[in-house]
Design a protein around this motif. Structure first.
Motif, short mmCIF file in Angstrom:
data_model
loop_
_atom_site.label_atom_id
_atom_site.label_comp_id
_atom_site.label_asym_id
_atom_site.label_seq_id
_atom_site.Cartn_x
_atom_site.Cartn_y
_atom_site.Cartn_z
N ALA A 1 82.11 72.05 -46.70
CA ALA A 1 82.92 72.72 -47.72
C ALA A 1 83.52 74.01 -47.16
N ASN A 2 82.73 74.77 -46.43
CA ASN A 2 83.23 76.01 -45.85
C ASN A 2 84.29 75.74 -44.79
N ALA A 3 84.14 74.65 -44.05
CA ALA A 3 85.13 74.29 -43.04
C ALA A 3 86.48 74.02 -43.69
N VAL A 4 86.46 73.33 -44.83
CA VAL A 4 87.71 73.02 -45.53
C VAL A 4 88.40 74.31 -45.97
N VAL A 5 87.63 75.24 -46.53
CA VAL A 5 88.22 76.50 -46.99
C VAL A 5 88.72 77.32 -45.80
N THR A 6 87.97 77.30 -44.69
CA THR A 6 88.42 78.03 -43.50
C THR A 6 89.75 77.49 -43.00
N GLY B 1 86.95 74.16 -32.94
CA GLY B 1 86.90 72.70 -32.95
C GLY B 1 85.82 72.16 -33.87
N CYS B 2 84.69 72.86 -33.94
CA CYS B 2 83.62 72.45 -34.85
C CYS B 2 84.09 72.49 -36.30
N VAL B 3 84.81 73.55 -36.65
CA VAL B 3 85.32 73.68 -38.01
C VAL B 3 86.24 72.52 -38.35
N VAL B 4 87.15 72.19 -37.43
CA VAL B 4 88.08 71.08 -37.66
C VAL B 4 87.31 69.77 -37.80
N HIS B 5 86.32 69.55 -36.94
CA HIS B 5 85.56 68.30 -36.97
C HIS B 5 84.87 68.12 -38.32
N PHE B 6 84.20 69.17 -38.80
CA PHE B 6 83.46 69.05 -40.06
C PHE B 6 84.40 68.82 -41.24
N ALA B 7 85.61 69.37 -41.15
CA ALA B 7 86.58 69.15 -42.23
C ALA B 7 87.10 67.72 -42.21
N LEU B 8 87.31 67.17 -41.02
CA LEU B 8 87.85 65.81 -40.90
C LEU B 8 86.80 64.74 -41.15
N GLU C 1 73.21 78.47 -37.25
CA GLU C 1 72.96 78.77 -38.66
C GLU C 1 74.26 78.75 -39.45
N ARG C 2 75.32 79.26 -38.84
CA ARG C 2 76.60 79.32 -39.54
C ARG C 2 77.20 77.94 -39.73
N LEU C 3 77.05 77.08 -38.71
CA LEU C 3 77.72 75.78 -38.75
C LEU C 3 76.85 74.66 -39.29
N ALA C 4 75.54 74.87 -39.34
CA ALA C 4 74.66 73.79 -39.77
C ALA C 4 74.04 74.05 -41.14
N PRO D 1 83.50 64.69 -43.00
CA PRO D 1 82.48 65.33 -43.86
C PRO D 1 81.14 64.62 -43.84
N GLU D 2 81.11 63.37 -43.35
CA GLU D 2 79.84 62.64 -43.31
C GLU D 2 78.98 63.08 -42.12
N THR D 3 79.52 63.90 -41.23
CA THR D 3 78.78 64.35 -40.05
C THR D 3 77.54 65.15 -40.44
N ASP D 4 76.45 64.87 -39.75
CA ASP D 4 75.24 65.68 -39.91
C ASP D 4 75.39 66.89 -39.00
N PRO D 5 75.62 68.09 -39.55
CA PRO D 5 75.88 69.27 -38.71
C PRO D 5 74.76 69.56 -37.71
N ALA D 6 73.51 69.42 -38.15
CA ALA D 6 72.39 69.75 -37.26
C ALA D 6 72.38 68.81 -36.05
N ASP D 7 72.57 67.51 -36.28
CA ASP D 7 72.58 66.54 -35.19
C ASP D 7 73.78 66.78 -34.27
N TYR D 8 74.94 67.03 -34.87
CA TYR D 8 76.16 67.26 -34.10
C TYR D 8 76.00 68.47 -33.18
N LEU D 9 75.47 69.56 -33.73
CA LEU D 9 75.33 70.78 -32.94
C LEU D 9 74.25 70.64 -31.88
N ALA D 10 73.19 69.90 -32.18
CA ALA D 10 72.14 69.69 -31.19
C ALA D 10 72.71 68.99 -29.95
N LYS D 11 73.56 67.99 -30.18
CA LYS D 11 74.18 67.28 -29.06
C LYS D 11 75.17 68.18 -28.33
#
Length: 224
Positions: A109-114, A174-181, A100-103, A183-193
């Motif tokens: 946007a939150n990853a960038v601020v973090t 690592g998830c936070v860094v990935h989403f910041a680098l 819920e927090r990451l997807a 941004p086109e990543t689909d968080p739900a798909d990424y986390l499911a994998k």
């Protein structure tokens, strides 16, 4: 009089929220040090003098935003700890909270601020102390959950809770860094994998040797 006081408090809280939301949008675009009070003023629609009524400096605004990162984590920490008494429910609850927090809709946007908060922690002692204290608390929570699961399932020889907690915290970072680098990543798909892989290595298939199944954690011992 009490009603007037509550109204003033509510108004002040709303104005502070207005400043913090505007500052967060500015920080996402230009970073902490690329943003000025004038930028926050333009974004919020509030005069600089009005902003200074609620925050005496840009650093105070940054600390408030970093503090909200910590507060969200502390709330999640309490929710997770409520499940420690039931280890079988604790881990799914932990994974769901992380999902819920990451997807969420503002994941990138939150990853960038973090990341901005983490970078600022290397320069600002007070922000660094706040974030390090939160990080230590989060790792302790992970460790307590893993210890409860280990003790319940008698898996003491399979993993160390402290090492597992460090691994989980590293994955989260690592998830936070990935989403910041990316941004086109689909968080739900990424986390499911990610979780599918984590479940695979956490519950490896039991090896079969000469028609017998080897017990996990007890090499050499077999059961029919």
């Amino acid at each position: 009089m009490k009603a007037d006081g509550r109204h003033r408090d509510a108004t002040a809280a709303a104005r502070r929220r207005q400043v913090l939301d505007a500052a967060t949008r500015c920080f996402r675009r230009a970073g902490f040090h690329g943003t000025s009070i004038a930028d926050i003023s333009a974004e919020s629609g509030m005069r600089p003098g009005h902003i200074y009524h609620y925050f005496d400096s840009k650093e105070t605004i940054i600390r408030a935003i970093a503090g909200e990162v910590v507060e969200r984590g502390e709330l999640e920490d309490r929710i997770i700890r409520a499940g420690i008494a039931s280890p079988s429910a604790a881990v799914p609850a932990l994974l769901n909270l992380l999902k819920e927090r990451l997807a969420g809709p503002d994941t990138t946007a939150n990853a960038v601020v973090t990341l901005e908060c983490l970078a600022e922690a290397s320069r600002n002692q007070r922000i660094g102390d706040d974030l390090r204290a939160y990080d230590a608390s989060l790792r302790t929570t992970f460790e307590d959950i893993l210890r409860a699961v280990r003790d319940k399932d008698d898996l003491g020889r399979r993993f160390d809770p402290a090492e597992g907690a460090l691994f989980m915290r590293t994955i989260l970072s690592g998830c936070v860094v990935h989403f910041a680098l990316y941004p086109e990543t689909d968080p739900a798909d990424y986390l499911a994998k990610l979780w599918a892989f984590a479940e695979t290595i956490a519950s490896p298939s039991t090896p079969v040797i000469d028609g017998r199944t080897e017990k996990a954690g007890e090499p050499g011992d077999t059961v029919p």
